[in-house]
Design an enzyme around this catalytic site. Structure first.
Site, PDB file in Angstrom:
ATOM      1  N   TYR A 144       0.841  -1.551  -0.065  1.00 49.57           N
ATOM      2  CA  TYR A 144      -0.264  -0.162   0.037  1.00 49.57           C
ATOM      3  C   TYR A 144       1.189   1.085   0.450  1.00 49.57           C
ATOM      4  CZ  TYR A 144      -3.348   3.368   1.750  1.00 49.57           C
ATOM      5  OH  TYR A 144      -4.159   5.298   1.574  1.00 49.57           O
ATOM      6  N   ASP A 239       9.113   2.761  -1.237  1.00 49.79           N
ATOM      7  CA  ASP A 239       8.258   3.405  -0.130  1.00 49.79           C
ATOM      8  C   ASP A 239       8.975   3.374   1.374  1.00 49.79           C
ATOM      9  OD1 ASP A 239       4.839   3.707  -0.111  1.00 49.79           O
ATOM     10  OD2 ASP A 239       6.630   4.404   1.242  1.00 49.79           O
ATOM     11  N   LYS A 267       6.048   9.407   7.881  1.00 44.52           N
ATOM     12  CA  LYS A 267       5.121   8.751  10.027  1.00 44.52           C
ATOM     13  C   LYS A 267       6.606   9.023  10.686  1.00 44.52           C
ATOM     14  CE  LYS A 267       2.578   4.742   8.066  1.00 44.52           C
ATOM     15  NZ  LYS A 267       1.790   4.824   7.956  1.00 44.52           N
TER      16      LYS A 267
HETATM   17  P1  KE4 Z   1      -0.061   8.455   4.499  1.00 46.20           P
HETATM   18  O1  KE4 Z   1      -1.305   9.138   2.781  1.00 46.20           O
HETATM   19  O2  KE4 Z   1      -1.705   7.409   5.479  1.00 46.20           O
HETATM   20  O3  KE4 Z   1       0.734   8.977   5.534  1.00 46.20           O
HETATM   21  O4  KE4 Z   1       0.275   7.277   4.723  1.00 46.20           O
HETATM   22  C1  KE4 Z   1       0.693   6.831   3.266  1.00 46.20           C
HETATM   23  C2  KE4 Z   1       1.171   5.035   2.795  1.00 46.20           C
HETATM   24  C3  KE4 Z   1       2.052   5.159   1.788  1.00 46.20           C
HETATM   25  N1  KE4 Z   1       2.838   4.003   2.089  1.00 46.20           N
HETATM   26  C4  KE4 Z   1       3.187   3.567   3.251  1.00 46.20           C
HETATM   27  C5  KE4 Z   1       4.520   1.754   2.859  1.00 46.20           C
HETATM   28  C6  KE4 Z   1       2.586   3.768   4.315  1.00 46.20           C
HETATM   29  O5  KE4 Z   1       1.925   2.632   5.214  1.00 46.20           O
HETATM   30  C7  KE4 Z   1       1.464   4.164   3.816  1.00 46.20           C
HETATM   31  C8  KE4 Z   1       0.022   4.669   5.396  1.00 46.20           C
HETATM   32  N2  KE4 Z   1       0.239   3.195   6.241  1.00 46.20           N
HETATM   33  C9  KE4 Z   1      -0.922   3.398   7.118  1.00 46.20           C
HETATM   34  C10 KE4 Z   1      -1.013   2.055   7.018  1.00 46.20           C
HETATM   35  N3  KE4 Z   1      -1.159   0.658   7.101  1.00 46.20           N
HETATM   36  C11 KE4 Z   1      -1.301   4.398   7.564  1.00 46.20           C
HETATM   37  C12 KE4 Z   1      -3.623   3.869   8.637  1.00 46.20           C
HETATM   38  C13 KE4 Z   1      -3.926   4.350   7.755  1.00 46.20           C
HETATM   39  O6  KE4 Z   1      -4.340   4.668   7.098  1.00 46.20           O
HETATM   40  O7  KE4 Z   1      -4.601   5.189   8.470  1.00 46.20           O
END
Ligand code: KE4
Length: 425
Positions: A144, A239, A267
């Site tokens: 993701y 990523d 993060k």
């Molecule tokens: P954000 O747009 O949520 O800040 O980041 C997206 C993203 C991009 N790349 C990786 C590897 C990620 O894990 C994420 C977001 N991770 C999720 C948890 N699996 C965030 C939690 C959520 O969606 O509420």
């Protein structure tokens, strides 16, 4: 059973927010029941709206590597806020932040700050398309990368065929430029490059997958991505939004000794505030506006309060931290493994540093097809058992759990005890 305060808050929330949450995974739909609403957090603990206390292994989905409300980060935020919360103009703070990431990530010669991981991957891939003049993006099943339209795509009918939308609202033609391959499948990757290499703008990968649960790369997989991209004139994008500063200060690329063309971060680098970044080779990043023709912008990009939190975080990522996290992670993994054996097997533990998942499947998980064989009902029962014993575990089989520097050996041992009891439920 969730506390009555959280339940009544959830009822109110559901009247005005889709699913009662501002991000789907928080709704507990994968594990049933209704979510715990959080009132505060400190160190390794959360305090629920109903006053109950939990040992936290979500850590805001990764950022809280030092624990919640770290005094130095809180102080940095307070001081920054008192100087104004946003200017919409460049600041020295952003220069220091960029210099810090360039120093930590040799793959990043130049970077752009944004406000979320989604923006980071979206920006990186638009820059890669602008740099190569090509349209096709390759991703891997189970990974993701945020919710940009062209990344909400699942595999087409055949491995090398173009994707189909994995969300309503994503036009078919948008998904058609994204190919989704099985993670850890070097043969499929090489076959795609052999047939379509000249069309590929970029390959994006979670170098350790967190978003199907923790799945490490097979030996040679990451190297194949970088070498196939180099040979075809495509851009390799790691990523590291989740793995960056998590599995090592310099992310998985430091652990593996690999240098992708571009890196996405988020993060941890934001210290728990909305701050992320993408960067890479100067030749690619010089395509980004206002220097080049690839447009990307953001009102709050490089926000001074968020960057102050990020800098306070980065300053505290020392060797002792990662040694401690490795020891805590190994302790938890060993305890879970003992508990699984005691209860007759049927589950396995996968871990890289302080990212860990207990899968309810006996065989190792190397790809999404392995992960989806997990018994998600058994996971849901286990999750409820942990929650009832004061352990707040990610509410999905397909997520990574995170250990922080604020966790103690006693916390780990208490978690192992709770997990053992919950396995026996
Ligand atoms: P954000 O747009 O949520 O800040 O980041 C997206 C993203 C991009 N790349 C990786 C590897 C990620 O894990 C994420 C977001 N991770 C999720 C948890 N699996 C965030 C939690 C959520 O969606 O509420």
């Amino acid at each position: 059973m969730t506390d009555p305060t959280s339940r009544s808050l959830f009822e109110r929330a559901c009247r005005v927010i889709p699913g009662g949450v501002n991000s789907p995974v928080r709704a507990f739909r994968a594990v049933g029941g209704s979510p715990v609403f959080i009132a505060s957090a400190a160190g390794a603990h959360l305090t629920g709206a109903g006053g109950q206390r939990y040992l936290d292994y979500v850590g805001s989905w990764g950022p809280m590597i030092l624990g919640h409300a770290h005094p130095a980060i809180v102080a940095a935020i307070q001081a920054a806020a008192a100087r104004g919360t946003s200017y919409g103009a460049p600041t020295e703070l952003e220069v220091r932040f960029a210099e810090a990431l360039v120093a930590l990530y040799p793959s990043i010669e130049m970077m752009r700050a944004v406000s979320s991981g989604t923006e980071a991957t979206m920006g990186a891939l638009r820059a890669a398309r602008g740099f190569t003049g090509r349209d096709v993006v390759v991703k891997f099943e189970g990974c993701y990368h945020g919710h940009a339209d062209f990344l909400l795509v699942k595999a087409g009918s055949g491995a090398a065929t173009f994707g189909v939308p994995d969300s309503a609202g994503v036009p078919a033609q948008t998904a058609a430029n994204t190919v989704t391959l099985p993670f850890n499948d070097v043969a499929a990757l090489r076959a795609l490059f052999a047939s379509r290499g000249s069309e590929i703008a970029a390959v994006i990968v979670e170098p350790v997958v967190g978003n199907m649960g923790v799945v490490p790369p097979a030996p040679g997989f990451l190297e194949a991505i970088v070498s196939e991209c180099a040979a075809a004139g495509a851009v390799s994008v790691f990523d590291e939004v989740m793995t960056g500063c998590r599995v090592a200060r310099g992310g998985m690329q430091e652990r593996a000794g690999i240098k992708p063309d571009m890196t996405c971060l988020g993060k941890i680098v934001g210290g728990g505030l909305p701050l992320a970044a993408y960067g890479g080779k100067r030749a690619i990043m010089e395509k980004v506006a206002p220097l080049g023709p690839v447009y990307q912008a953001g009102t709050l990009s490089g926000n001074p309060v968020a960057v102050s939190a990020g800098l306070a975080m980065l300053e505290r990522l020392d060797d002792a931290l990662y040694a401690r996290l490795e020891a805590l992670g190994a302790r938890l993994e060993a305890g879970f493994t003992r508990a699984i054996a005691k209860h007759g097997g049927g589950a396995c533990v996968q871990r890289v540093g302080s990212m860990i998942t207990l899968f309810f499947t006996a065989s190792p998980v190397r790809s999404w097809s392995d992960a989806k064989a997990s018994d998600t009902k058994a996971f849901a029962r286990w999750h409820a058992g942990l929650l009832a014993r004061g352990v707040y575990w990610p509410p999905s089989q397909y997520e990574a759990a995170f250990i922080s520097a604020a966790h103690t050996d006693a916390d780990i041992d208490a978690t192992i005890k709770a997990a053992d009891e919950a396995l026996g439920v």
